[in-house]
Enzyme design. Sequence first.
Site, short mmCIF file in Angstrom:
data_model
loop_
_atom_site.label_atom_id
_atom_site.label_comp_id
_atom_site.label_asym_id
_atom_site.label_seq_id
_atom_site.Cartn_x
_atom_site.Cartn_y
_atom_site.Cartn_z
N GLY A 1 0.83 -1.20 0.00
CA GLY A 1 0.00 0.00 0.00
C GLY A 1 0.86 1.24 0.00
N HIS A 2 0.20 2.40 -0.11
CA HIS A 2 0.88 3.69 -0.05
C HIS A 2 0.05 4.64 0.80
CE1 HIS A 2 4.56 3.53 -2.35
NE2 HIS A 2 3.96 2.87 -3.32
N ASP A 3 0.61 5.83 1.02
CA ASP A 3 0.02 6.83 1.90
C ASP A 3 -1.48 7.00 1.66
OD1 ASP A 3 0.53 9.50 3.65
OD2 ASP A 3 -0.78 9.97 1.97
N ASN B 1 -3.68 5.06 0.40
CA ASN B 1 -4.47 3.88 0.78
C ASN B 1 -4.68 3.82 2.28
OD1 ASN B 1 -2.18 2.38 -1.44
ND2 ASN B 1 -4.24 3.00 -2.04
N TYR B 2 -3.62 4.06 3.03
CA TYR B 2 -3.70 4.01 4.49
C TYR B 2 -4.62 5.12 5.02
CZ TYR B 2 0.68 1.61 3.36
OH TYR B 2 1.62 0.79 2.79
N ASP C 1 1.96 8.97 5.76
CA ASP C 1 3.36 8.61 5.94
C ASP C 1 4.06 9.46 7.01
OD1 ASP C 1 3.00 6.75 4.00
OD2 ASP C 1 4.19 7.75 2.46
#
Length: 279
Positions: A33-35, A37-38, A64
């Site tokens: 995942g990436h920023d 998504n979180y 992030d």
Amino acid sequence: GLGPEECMAVNPRLVYGRMTGWGQSGPLAPRAGHDTNYAAVSGALWGCSPADARPVSPFAVLGDIGGGAMYLMTGLLSGIVQARATGRGTVVDAAIVDGSAHMLNLMLSARQSGLVADVRGQSIHDSAPFYDTYVCADGHYVTVGAIEPQFYTLLLQVLGLAEDPDFTGSQWDKAAWPVRRARLAALFLAQPRAHWQALLEPTDACFGVVLSPVEAAQHPHMRARDVYSERQGVLQAAPAPRFDGAAYEPGEACAPGAHTQSVMEGLGQSGARAVWRQR
């Protein structure tokens, strides 16, 4: 062989930090995942746009940096305090989804008082005319955040709206908000950003111009505090927070890994460079 069990068996006082997007447990823990998504799954991305627009990941990297790195740092520092007091270290599970959700607690508490709704476009941060972003005649933007009554009153006075019939009712009359927002939008659109900056910035009306990082580096307040600097063509912000009022002056820009060898040698690991490259 570098997990917390192996490392803490050698040094039980070790504070071992693990920052991941999804955390060390849960059905998404092994997933990539990436920023964005979180932040989306944590609930933090939901309100990051006007109600009639798609949510967009904040430029400041909410997940992030905000929900991840800052919470990792807090956990590590807390663990160090514990280790010094008890001789026992800890494993810090800094999940970006956890931190991003935790940052919502202020808004969740406002939900209990009705200031935050479960529908986009009906909360104080995305519908109140006195807490909004407005476009100016030159296409630039300004913000107002006059939540408290004394600041709201001052904002109306400075804008010449104190006696206007559209603004004479209660500040918190939500039925009047659409008309008031339209009036403020038309007013700000009539003049360029510099006009409103000169008029409102010297007051307590809770006003701020929307600047790019390059523009922000030239703002008188940011310059007075030495917030931004440029070295070798690299624009960077000074570390925060400050200690004893002193700003830390960043050093010269360097390539990633430029100091790895000297740091490892200082730790007595002179052969670390070859191992690092192999991994």
